[in-house]
Design a protein around this motif. Sequence first.
Motif, PDB file in Angstrom:
ATOM      1  N   ARG A 102     -29.284 176.493  11.883  1.00 14.67           N
ATOM      2  CA  ARG A 102     -29.369 177.842  12.474  1.00 14.67           C
ATOM      3  C   ARG A 102     -28.648 177.860  13.826  1.00 14.67           C
ATOM      4  NH1 ARG A 102     -33.536 179.665  16.005  1.00 14.67           N
ATOM      5  NH2 ARG A 102     -33.421 181.911  16.353  1.00 14.67           N
ATOM      6  N   ALA A 103     -28.844 176.815  14.621  1.00 16.72           N
ATOM      7  CA  ALA A 103     -28.171 176.750  15.928  1.00 16.72           C
ATOM      8  C   ALA A 103     -26.657 176.799  15.737  1.00 16.72           C
ATOM      9  CB  ALA A 103     -28.585 175.480  16.669  1.00 16.72           C
ATOM     10  N   ALA A 104     -26.151 176.077  14.739  1.00 22.61           N
ATOM     11  CA  ALA A 104     -24.693 176.036  14.500  1.00 22.61           C
ATOM     12  C   ALA A 104     -24.185 177.407  14.039  1.00 22.61           C
ATOM     13  CB  ALA A 104     -24.368 174.969  13.460  1.00 22.61           C
TER      14      ALA A 104
ATOM     15  N   VAL B  62     -27.470 173.779  24.153  1.00 21.60           N
ATOM     16  CA  VAL B  62     -27.811 175.201  24.242  1.00 21.60           C
ATOM     17  C   VAL B  62     -27.457 175.680  25.648  1.00 21.60           C
ATOM     18  CG1 VAL B  62     -29.799 176.803  24.392  1.00 21.60           C
ATOM     19  CG2 VAL B  62     -29.716 175.106  22.554  1.00 21.60           C
ATOM     20  N   VAL B  63     -26.986 176.921  25.763  1.00 24.17           N
ATOM     21  CA  VAL B  63     -26.736 177.507  27.091  1.00 24.17           C
ATOM     22  C   VAL B  63     -27.820 178.550  27.367  1.00 24.17           C
ATOM     23  CG1 VAL B  63     -25.133 178.936  28.452  1.00 24.17           C
ATOM     24  CG2 VAL B  63     -24.272 177.005  27.099  1.00 24.17           C
ATOM     25  N   VAL B  64     -28.351 178.503  28.587  1.00 22.78           N
ATOM     26  CA  VAL B  64     -29.473 179.384  28.946  1.00 22.78           C
ATOM     27  C   VAL B  64     -29.053 180.371  30.037  1.00 22.78           C
ATOM     28  CG1 VAL B  64     -31.731 179.417  30.103  1.00 22.78           C
ATOM     29  CG2 VAL B  64     -31.268 177.725  28.319  1.00 22.78           C
ATOM     30  N   HIS B  65     -29.492 181.629  29.848  1.00 22.10           N
ATOM     31  CA  HIS B  65     -29.397 182.655  30.880  1.00 22.10           C
ATOM     32  C   HIS B  65     -30.828 183.130  31.067  1.00 22.10           C
ATOM     33  CE1 HIS B  65     -29.449 187.042  31.711  1.00 22.10           C
ATOM     34  NE2 HIS B  65     -28.493 186.760  32.559  1.00 22.10           N
ATOM     35  N   ALA B  66     -31.327 183.146  32.328  1.00 24.53           N
ATOM     36  CA  ALA B  66     -32.763 183.408  32.496  1.00 24.53           C
ATOM     37  C   ALA B  66     -33.057 184.447  33.569  1.00 24.53           C
ATOM     38  CB  ALA B  66     -33.475 182.087  32.823  1.00 24.53           C
TER      39      ALA B  66
ATOM     40  N   ARG C 202     -21.655 177.330  21.936  1.00 18.06           N
ATOM     41  CA  ARG C 202     -23.044 176.895  22.072  1.00 18.06           C
ATOM     42  C   ARG C 202     -23.955 178.078  21.775  1.00 18.06           C
ATOM     43  NH1 ARG C 202     -20.575 173.069  21.725  1.00 18.06           N
ATOM     44  NH2 ARG C 202     -20.670 171.138  22.905  1.00 18.06           N
ATOM     45  N   PRO C 203     -25.085 177.853  21.112  1.00 20.56           N
ATOM     46  CA  PRO C 203     -26.030 178.966  20.971  1.00 20.56           C
ATOM     47  C   PRO C 203     -26.567 179.329  22.354  1.00 20.56           C
ATOM     48  CG  PRO C 203     -27.015 176.903  20.186  1.00 20.56           C
ATOM     49  CD  PRO C 203     -25.597 176.588  20.561  1.00 20.56           C
ATOM     50  N   VAL C 204     -26.600 180.619  22.650  1.00 17.21           N
ATOM     51  CA  VAL C 204     -27.051 181.072  23.971  1.00 17.21           C
ATOM     52  C   VAL C 204     -28.430 181.705  23.832  1.00 17.21           C
ATOM     53  CG1 VAL C 204     -26.532 182.603  25.921  1.00 17.21           C
ATOM     54  CG2 VAL C 204     -24.658 181.511  24.667  1.00 17.21           C
TER      55      VAL C 204
ATOM     56  N   GLY D  22     -21.427 183.565  17.752  1.00 17.99           N
ATOM     57  CA  GLY D  22     -21.238 183.911  19.169  1.00 17.99           C
ATOM     58  C   GLY D  22     -19.795 183.655  19.592  1.00 17.99           C
ATOM     59  N   ALA D  23     -19.255 182.525  19.167  1.00 17.32           N
ATOM     60  CA  ALA D  23     -17.877 182.168  19.540  1.00 17.32           C
ATOM     61  C   ALA D  23     -16.898 183.211  18.989  1.00 17.32           C
ATOM     62  CB  ALA D  23     -17.537 180.780  19.008  1.00 17.32           C
ATOM     63  N   ARG D  24     -17.145 183.663  17.756  1.00 18.08           N
ATOM     64  CA  ARG D  24     -16.269 184.694  17.153  1.00 18.08           C
ATOM     65  C   ARG D  24     -16.400 186.012  17.917  1.00 18.08           C
ATOM     66  NH1 ARG D  24     -18.002 182.654  12.250  1.00 18.08           N
ATOM     67  NH2 ARG D  24     -19.599 184.264  12.032  1.00 18.08           N
TER      68      ARG D  24
END
Length: 383
Positions: free
Chosen positions: A351-353, A284-288, A307-309, A359-361
Motif C-alpha cells: 500500500r505504501a508503494a 515516509v515523509v511527514v507534514h504536521a 515517498r508516501p506522504v 503521489g509521484a505521478r
Amino acid sequence: MSAPRRVLFVDHAGVLGGAELSLLDLAMAFGDRARVALLADGPFADRLRARGVRVTTTPMGALADVRKDTRLPSFGALAAMWRTAGALGATVDPSELLCANSQKAFVVSALAGWRAQRPVAWILRDILAAPHFSGANIRAVITLANWRACRVIANSQATADAFVAAGGRKSLVCVVHNGIDAAPFDVVTPADGQAVRRALHIPDDAFTVAMPGRFHAWKGQQVLLAALAQVPNVHAIIAGAPLFGEQAFADELRARAARLGVADRAHFTGFRDDIPALLSAANVVVHASTLPEPFGRVVVEGMLAHRPVVASNAGGVPELIVDGESGVLVPPADARALAAAIAALRDDAPRAARIAAAGARRARTLFTVGAMARGIEEALAAC
Ligand code: UDP
Ligand code: GLC
C-alpha cells in the motif's frame, strides 16, 4: 493575448523559506523579464544571484520589527515603511509591474507602486486568518489589497477563500498552485539516501520518516516527536531551522525529545540544502502543521521523492493529496493519528508503494514549474 510583462518581484525576506524558494523558480522561469527586489540581505539574495537572477536589496530598517501578530506598528516602523517604499519606487522602471511575494513586501510595494504610478500584484502565500495573523493586520492588508492590487494570486484555493472571507474582493483573486522542479529528485540514487542515513547514524533497517520544514510551533515538529513516542523503533529526520527568530522553540524541541525518551531516534539536522537526498533516506515523509497550511511545498516534495506522504488535513493540503490514493491525510495536531498512519504504512509495504507511486505521478502532472509560471503570467496579464 497581451505582451509578456516585465516584472519586479518584491520579497521582504533574506532567508530561504518556502515563499522564497517558490519565487526563485518563478524568477528563473521569467528569465530576463524578471528582477527581484529584497527588503533584507542574506542567503536568498546569494541564491538568486548564483542562479543568474538580477537582484537588488533595499533594507527595510525598523519595518523588520513588525510581525504577523503585531496590532499597532510603531511610529519608527511606519516611517521605515514609507522610506523603504520611496527607495523601492525610485528604482522601478516605467515598463515594470510590481509583484509582491509576501505580506510585508505587498504593503511596501503598494505604496511604492502608488508613488511610482505602477500596477501592483500580490502573490498571496498566507492564510489571512487568526491565529496566523492579528485582526488589525488582516484588516490593514485587505483594505490595501482592495484599493491597490490589480491581482491577488493565491497559492491555493484555501488561501483564496480566506482572503475573500476576510473581506478581500473576490474579483481580484485567482489561484495558481506552486510548481516544484522534479529534476533534482530524479537524479537522486539509493546511495545518496544511504549516505544520509549513515551520516546520521540511522541503522540501515530502521523504518524512518523525514520532516523538513522551518522550525515554528505551527509547523508541528512537536507533534511528530509525540507521535514518535508511540511508534517504537521508528526514526525521524527533522530538518530545518528557526528562520524567523524562533530559536526558543527550536531549543525546546530538543529538550522535549529528551523528555519523551525519543532523543536517540529524533535526528535534528539543521537547515539542509539537499532535501531530495534527505527525503530519499526516509520511508515516509511527514507534514504536521497544526494550523491550516497555505500550500505546503514539503508535501509535494515528498511526492516527487516517491515517498508516501502523511500530511495534516487542513488549508491547501487536501488540494495536493487525494487521501488514501496519493498520500494520507490526518487531523492536524493529532499525534495518535499521525503515529497510526506511520505504523500503517510501515506494516503494509505494497500500500505504501502504491501511494508513493500515485503521489509521484500526481506531483509531476499538477505541480510543475511550467504550469506555475504560465498561471502567474496569465494572472499578471490582467494588470
Ligand atoms: N527546506 C529546506 N531545507 C530544510 C528545511 C526545509 O530547503 O532544512 C525547504 C523545503 O524543502 C521546502 C521549504 O523549505 O521547499 C518549505 O516550504 P513549505 O511551503 O513547506 O513551508 P513554509 O516554510 O514556506 O511555510
Ligand atoms: C508560504 C506558506 C507555504 C507555501 C509557501 C510557498 O511560506 O507557508 O504553505 O507552500 O509559502 O507558496
